[in-house]
Design an enzyme around this catalytic site. Structure first.
Site, PDB file in Angstrom:
ATOM      1  CE  LYS A  95      89.187 -41.467   7.889  1.00 32.62           C
ATOM      2  NZ  LYS A  95      88.931 -42.728   6.823  1.00 32.62           N
ATOM      3  CD  GLU A 117      93.836 -41.420  16.359  1.00 33.28           C
ATOM      4  OE1 GLU A 117      94.291 -40.904  16.721  1.00 33.28           O
ATOM      5  OE2 GLU A 117      92.582 -41.538  16.092  1.00 33.28           O
ATOM      6  CB  SER A 385      82.949 -42.486   2.041  1.00 28.97           C
ATOM      7  OG  SER A 385      82.974 -44.044   2.108  1.00 28.97           O
TER       8      SER A 385
END
Ligand SMILES: *Cc1c(COP(=O)(O)O)cnc(C)c1O
Length: 402
Positions: A95, A117, A385
């Site tokens: 991310k 959020e 990931s």
């Protein structure tokens, strides 16, 4: 089948075939168009690309290596399994790649606050990190239920200087957090920046986040080719909103012989409505969060409840490019359930000494299931990931290791 180049899609209106678009009210359309215009400008600028590349190298620690899982491959007795180690990135997952890009974009546009959020807190921590680095205020909305469940991430966001806004309405989880964050954004879309956490939402976000994640596949394709003199036979990744998967797949879209596989969360089983989040497997084309895409919806057409053991995969929609890639048949979408995911989590930990995120463990589970059906001279590349530190306590409790 002729998969189009990344640069060709989406079209000028943000469509990947019939998916995507910009399904927002007129005043928001202007804000989205401003972002699209600013992005089109900076993506061509050398100073921006150099700055981003520098941060990816010295701050994130890129390029992330590809690790050959020799012991796992041998034990399974089939194809060779290779792991793209996004878990080694600063903050522990992929991310950070798009958060840095989005915050650089927000700074370039002169925005005064970044809003988002977060569900489990992974996007919140990565974004708070990027905002601390660039010196821009960050405000993360999070359901009260999630705040209690994911306390370490809340603490990290606060340490990083981010304002965490607890959302207590309704079920007080991700959906309410999205509504709350969006209301805040609507107060001043000209000066605020809403940083979306995956390849979802209205145009240009599915494109912008994809482009920032595409570094994963660019590196991986080159690394694999350099080391093995050929490309992998299979390239696979878990799919929530779809950012880590599209980041890896994009570089391989035109390699017709490379089979691409997206692994969706089957939770407690795809036939139990509300207890899985396998959007492409069980959903239908519809609308959610400003885009046309596959959606898991109930009879009334509202987004359905979803469940996965991996909270990062818990989403009733999916990035529109995945919907397109499914329909044209370029990517095959399969599922792994909670139990397979737990098994993969433990197996990779014990045989390779790598604790994967529960999200990433879905891709590992698929590889474990598939490798024995293939030949020893075939190769599977999967995206690891993220790392599983955040999941360790939960898994230990679940398996009675505490
Ligand atoms: C958030 C997250 C995901 C799911 O998001 P995508 O946009 O589908 O990639 C997957 N893995 C990890 C480690 C995550 O934190």
């Amino acid at each position: 089948m002729n998969a189009p180049l990344q640069a060709q899609l989406p079209d000028a209106n943000g469509y990947f075939g019939k998916y995507g678009g910009q399904l927002v009210p007129p005043h928001l359309k202007k804000a989205m168009d401003d972002i699209a215009r600013a992005y089109a400008e900076i993506r061509e600028r050398k100073d921006f690309q150099d700055k981003l590349a520098g941060l990816l190298q010295d701050y994130v620690g890129r390029p992330s290596p590809i690790f050959y899982a020799r012991r796992l491959s041998k034990q399974l007795g089939g194809a060779q399994i290779h792991l793209k180690r996004e878990d080694l990135n600063h903050t522990g997952a992929h991310k950070i790649n798009h958060c840095l890009g989005e915050v650089l974009l927000a700074k370039f546009m002169g925005k005064t606050k970044v809003i988002a959020e977060t569900g489990a807190g992974q996007h919140g921590v990565a974004l708070a990190t990027a905002c601390a680095l660039m010196g821009i205020p960050c405000e993360i909305h999070m359901g009260q239920v999630d705040i209690e469940k994911e306390h370490p991430n809340v603490t990290k966001m606060r340490i990083l200087g981010c304002t965490v806004v607890p959302v207590t309405r309704g079920a007080a989880t991700l959906k309410e957090a999205v509504d709350s964050a969006f209301e805040e954004y609507l107060k001043d879309p000209e000066h605020f920046f809403y940083a979306i956490g995956s390849v979802v939402g209205p145009h240009p976000f599915p494109m912008v986040v994809r482009d920032f994640q595409a570094v994963v596949g660019r590196e991986a394709r080159q690394q694999f080719q350099d080391k093995h003199g050929k490309l992998p036979d299979y390239v696979a990744a878990c799919v929530g909103g779809g950012s880590n998967a599209i980041g890896l797949f994009t570089a391989f879209l035109n390699d017709a012989l490379v089979r691409l596989v997206g692994v969706e969360p089957a939770g407690e089983g795809v036939d139990k409505a509300g207890r899985h989040a396998a959007t492409l497997t069980k959903g239908k084309p519809g609308q959610i969060h400003g885009m046309e895409t596959y959606v898991l919806a109930n009879a009334a057409g509202e987004p359905d409840a979803v469940h996965s053991i991996a909270s990062g995969l818990d989403y009733p929609g999916i990035g529109p490019e995945h919907s397109y890639l499914k329909d044209i048949g370029r990517v095959e979408y399969v599922t792994a359930d909670d139990q397979e995911c737990l098994d993969a989590f433990m197996r990779l930990s014990r045989i390779e000494g790598i604790i994967p995120a529960l999200e990433s463990a879905h891709a590992v589970a698929w590889a474990m299931r598939t490798a024995p059906t293939l030949r020893a001279d075939q190769n599977i590349l999967i995206n690891l990931s993220g790392r599983g530190d955040k999941d360790a306590d939960y898994v230990a409790k679940n398996l009675g290791l505490d």
